[in-house]
Design a protein around this motif. Structure first.
Motif, mmCIF file in Angstrom:
data_model
loop_
_atom_site.group_PDB
_atom_site.id
_atom_site.type_symbol
_atom_site.label_atom_id
_atom_site.label_comp_id
_atom_site.label_asym_id
_atom_site.label_seq_id
_atom_site.Cartn_x
_atom_site.Cartn_y
_atom_site.Cartn_z
ATOM 1 N N ARG A 1 0.835 -1.206 0.000
ATOM 2 C CA ARG A 1 0.000 0.000 0.000
ATOM 3 C C ARG A 1 0.874 1.263 0.000
ATOM 4 N N LYS A 2 1.954 1.241 0.767
ATOM 5 C CA LYS A 2 2.865 2.386 0.790
ATOM 6 C C LYS A 2 3.504 2.603 -0.582
ATOM 7 N N LEU B 1 3.276 5.893 -3.113
ATOM 8 C CA LEU B 1 4.431 6.554 -3.738
ATOM 9 C C LEU B 1 4.233 6.691 -5.245
ATOM 10 N N LEU B 2 3.702 5.651 -5.858
ATOM 11 C CA LEU B 2 3.443 5.714 -7.295
ATOM 12 C C LEU B 2 2.382 6.755 -7.612
ATOM 13 N N GLN B 3 1.356 6.850 -6.784
ATOM 14 C CA GLN B 3 0.317 7.843 -7.000
ATOM 15 C C GLN B 3 0.880 9.256 -6.895
ATOM 16 N N ARG B 4 1.751 9.481 -5.932
ATOM 17 C CA ARG B 4 2.367 10.804 -5.781
ATOM 18 C C ARG B 4 3.227 11.154 -6.983
ATOM 19 N N ALA B 5 3.792 10.123 -7.611
ATOM 20 C CA ALA B 5 4.625 10.349 -8.788
ATOM 21 C C ALA B 5 3.779 10.511 -10.051
ATOM 22 N N GLY B 6 2.463 10.341 -9.924
ATOM 23 C CA GLY B 6 1.583 10.522 -11.068
ATOM 24 C C GLY B 6 1.449 9.294 -11.944
ATOM 25 N N ILE B 7 1.818 8.127 -11.429
ATOM 26 C CA ILE B 7 1.729 6.883 -12.191
ATOM 27 C C ILE B 7 0.400 6.205 -11.861
ATOM 28 N N SER B 8 -0.262 5.682 -12.894
ATOM 29 C CA SER B 8 -1.542 5.002 -12.707
ATOM 30 C C SER B 8 -1.357 3.758 -11.836
ATOM 31 N N SER C 1 -4.580 -0.969 -11.510
ATOM 32 C CA SER C 1 -4.416 -2.425 -11.474
ATOM 33 C C SER C 1 -3.782 -2.879 -10.163
ATOM 34 N N ALA C 2 -2.858 -2.091 -9.640
ATOM 35 C CA ALA C 2 -2.223 -2.435 -8.370
ATOM 36 C C ALA C 2 -3.232 -2.372 -7.228
ATOM 37 N N GLU C 3 -4.121 -1.391 -7.274
ATOM 38 C CA GLU C 3 -5.140 -1.280 -6.232
ATOM 39 C C GLU C 3 -6.111 -2.456 -6.285
ATOM 40 N N LEU C 4 -6.477 -2.889 -7.491
ATOM 41 C CA LEU C 4 -7.358 -4.057 -7.620
ATOM 42 C C LEU C 4 -6.686 -5.308 -7.072
ATOM 43 N N THR D 1 -6.688 -5.195 -3.335
ATOM 44 C CA THR D 1 -8.029 -5.488 -2.818
ATOM 45 C C THR D 1 -8.285 -6.991 -2.825
ATOM 46 N N ARG D 2 -7.903 -7.666 -3.903
ATOM 47 C CA ARG D 2 -8.075 -9.115 -3.968
ATOM 48 C C ARG D 2 -7.212 -9.818 -2.925
ATOM 49 N N MET D 3 -5.996 -9.315 -2.712
ATOM 50 C CA MET D 3 -5.121 -9.909 -1.699
ATOM 51 C C MET D 3 -5.743 -9.786 -0.310
ATOM 52 N N LEU D 4 -6.279 -8.615 -0.002
ATOM 53 C CA LEU D 4 -6.901 -8.406 1.312
ATOM 54 C C LEU D 4 -8.104 -9.314 1.501
ATOM 55 N N ALA D 5 -8.912 -9.467 0.458
ATOM 56 C CA ALA D 5 -10.078 -10.346 0.546
ATOM 57 C C ALA D 5 -9.645 -11.785 0.788
ATOM 58 N N LYS D 6 -8.612 -12.222 0.094
ATOM 59 C CA LYS D 6 -8.124 -13.595 0.257
ATOM 60 C C LYS D 6 -7.581 -13.810 1.669
ATOM 61 N N ILE D 7 -6.875 -12.815 2.197
ATOM 62 C CA ILE D 7 -6.340 -12.912 3.558
ATOM 63 C C ILE D 7 -7.483 -13.057 4.556
#
Length: 64
Positions: free
Chosen positions: A9-10, A14-21, A24-27, A30-36
């Motif tokens: 998440r951190k 950092l990628l968001q602050r750099a302006g990078i999309s 897909s990483a957020e999705l 989210t799937r990782m958290l659901a599986k956990i």
């Protein structure tokens, strides 16, 4: 495993602050958290079913 998700998440922030999309990483995160959550619930259920050698007993092995 949750610590690993926190690090991811951190990195996403950092990628968001750099302006990078990061959609897909957020999705993926989210799937990782659901599986956990599913795995933790299953672990807890199995522990509850299995019980333990001292379930219902005090130290010394007496059943009260």
């Amino acid at each position: 495993m949750r610590a690993h998700v926190g690090r991811q998440r951190k990195e996403i922030l950092l990628l968001q602050r750099a302006g990078i999309s990061t959609a897909s990483a957020e999705l993926l995160l989210t799937r990782m958290l659901a599986k956990i959550e599913v795995l933790c619930a299953e672990r807890d259920r199995l522990k509850k079913e299995q019980g333990g050698p001292t379930k219902g007993r005090v130290l010394g092995g007496r059943i009260w």
